[in-house]
Write a protein that holds these residues in place. Sequence first.
Motif, PDB file in Angstrom:
ATOM      1  N   MET A 215       0.827  -1.208   0.000  1.00  0.00           N
ATOM      2  CA  MET A 215       0.000   0.000   0.000  1.00  0.00           C
ATOM      3  C   MET A 215       0.863   1.260   0.000  1.00  0.00           C
ATOM      4  O   MET A 215       0.537   2.249  -0.659  1.00  0.00           O
ATOM      5  N   ASP A 216       1.965   1.227   0.734  1.00  0.00           N
ATOM      6  CA  ASP A 216       2.817   2.414   0.873  1.00  0.00           C
ATOM      7  C   ASP A 216       3.723   2.644  -0.326  1.00  0.00           C
ATOM      8  O   ASP A 216       3.971   3.790  -0.713  1.00  0.00           O
TER       9      ASP A 216
ATOM     10  N   PHE B 183       2.943   8.381  -5.759  1.00  0.00           N
ATOM     11  CA  PHE B 183       1.887   8.108  -4.790  1.00  0.00           C
ATOM     12  C   PHE B 183       2.439   7.260  -3.649  1.00  0.00           C
ATOM     13  O   PHE B 183       3.274   6.390  -3.853  1.00  0.00           O
ATOM     14  N   GLY B 184       1.942   7.504  -2.447  1.00  0.00           N
ATOM     15  CA  GLY B 184       2.355   6.707  -1.296  1.00  0.00           C
ATOM     16  C   GLY B 184       3.512   7.323  -0.546  1.00  0.00           C
ATOM     17  O   GLY B 184       3.743   8.542  -0.569  1.00  0.00           O
ATOM     18  N   GLU B 185       4.253   6.488   0.149  1.00  0.00           N
ATOM     19  CA  GLU B 185       5.368   6.920   0.996  1.00  0.00           C
ATOM     20  C   GLU B 185       6.433   7.624   0.161  1.00  0.00           C
ATOM     21  O   GLU B 185       6.854   7.139  -0.877  1.00  0.00           O
TER      22      GLU B 185
ATOM     23  N   LEU C 103       9.049  -2.290  -4.348  1.00  0.00           N
ATOM     24  CA  LEU C 103       9.642  -1.099  -4.939  1.00  0.00           C
ATOM     25  C   LEU C 103      10.195  -1.371  -6.332  1.00  0.00           C
ATOM     26  O   LEU C 103      10.053  -0.538  -7.243  1.00  0.00           O
ATOM     27  N   ILE C 104      10.832  -2.504  -6.528  1.00  0.00           N
ATOM     28  CA  ILE C 104      11.337  -2.834  -7.860  1.00  0.00           C
ATOM     29  C   ILE C 104      10.172  -3.034  -8.833  1.00  0.00           C
ATOM     30  O   ILE C 104      10.232  -2.609  -9.990  1.00  0.00           O
TER      31      ILE C 104
ATOM     32  N   GLN D 193      13.614  10.722  -6.838  1.00  0.00           N
ATOM     33  CA  GLN D 193      13.808   9.306  -6.511  1.00  0.00           C
ATOM     34  C   GLN D 193      12.681   8.415  -7.039  1.00  0.00           C
ATOM     35  O   GLN D 193      12.367   7.383  -6.467  1.00  0.00           O
ATOM     36  N   ARG D 194      12.084   8.818  -8.164  1.00  0.00           N
ATOM     37  CA  ARG D 194      11.043   8.005  -8.792  1.00  0.00           C
ATOM     38  C   ARG D 194      11.637   7.382 -10.052  1.00  0.00           C
ATOM     39  O   ARG D 194      11.385   7.826 -11.166  1.00  0.00           O
TER      40      ARG D 194
END
Length: 274
Positions: free
Chosen positions: A8-9, A17-19, A35-36, A208-209
């Motif tokens: 979810m984060d 979106f998210g953390e 994350l990957i 960092q996206r």
Amino acid sequence: MSCAQTIMDYGLRSLGFGERLLPRSDFTLCQQFTLIGSGLIWNLYFAFFALLFGFFLATGLALAKTSTNPWLRKPAEGFIFLFRGSPLFIQFFLAYEALVMLPRAGVEIFGFTVATSWLTKAWAGALIVLTLNTAAYSAQIFHGALMSVPKGDIEAAEAYGMTGWTKFRRVLWPTMLRLAWPSYTNEAIFLFHATTLVFFSGFPAFQQRGDSLYYASYFAGQTFNPFIAYPIVALYFIVSTLALIGLFGIVNRRLNRHLPGAARRIRYRPQVIR
């Protein structure tokens, strides 16, 4: 933190979106997969739109290369030679350096100021490079297919009174796609894998996206263990490649639906050397 909460984060973190902060310690396998996988969205974005735009550009280039008009044929041949003859990695760097040199205030065209700063972002600049690169390779594939269209098909179309656009749309283009599709499938797979080069190019990741390799590199650097994050990337790409082969196989069966069943099957033969 549970794995469901992690998804979810961080599931859409690459899209903003998210953390916002990346995990700093106690890295779990779920965090790395999430994350990957989030970063893989950008790889899919680059592959989808580069193939979409590159397909139509390649079709135009293939037609131009077959033209008897040197004003159409020579530029198409030069474009194909340039992008097929130079490494994709170098194309990324040259494109970024060229786009950075554009005025930040924009370029004035016909009295209107057109912003240019967005071209230095990976989502735009890297996509342009990938589109031009795959268009050059695909155009060469399509050109070979056009040259291989049976003369009997062309004569039959002309006997029915087809000329110009009608003959191309009803006979030449479908036959070209049918002949070129297996090779074009390999090109699509290569392009999808080549999206990982965006991470190494000069185009920066925004806040960092990054893509899948961006997050894999982060985890490998933080844990000093590359044997978890990078195999996860490889696993994602293997699964995505199998899905890509399946989708292109469906199109291939559609293109060859008038042929016997054995001729409709597409066989994946990876190009070890391009």
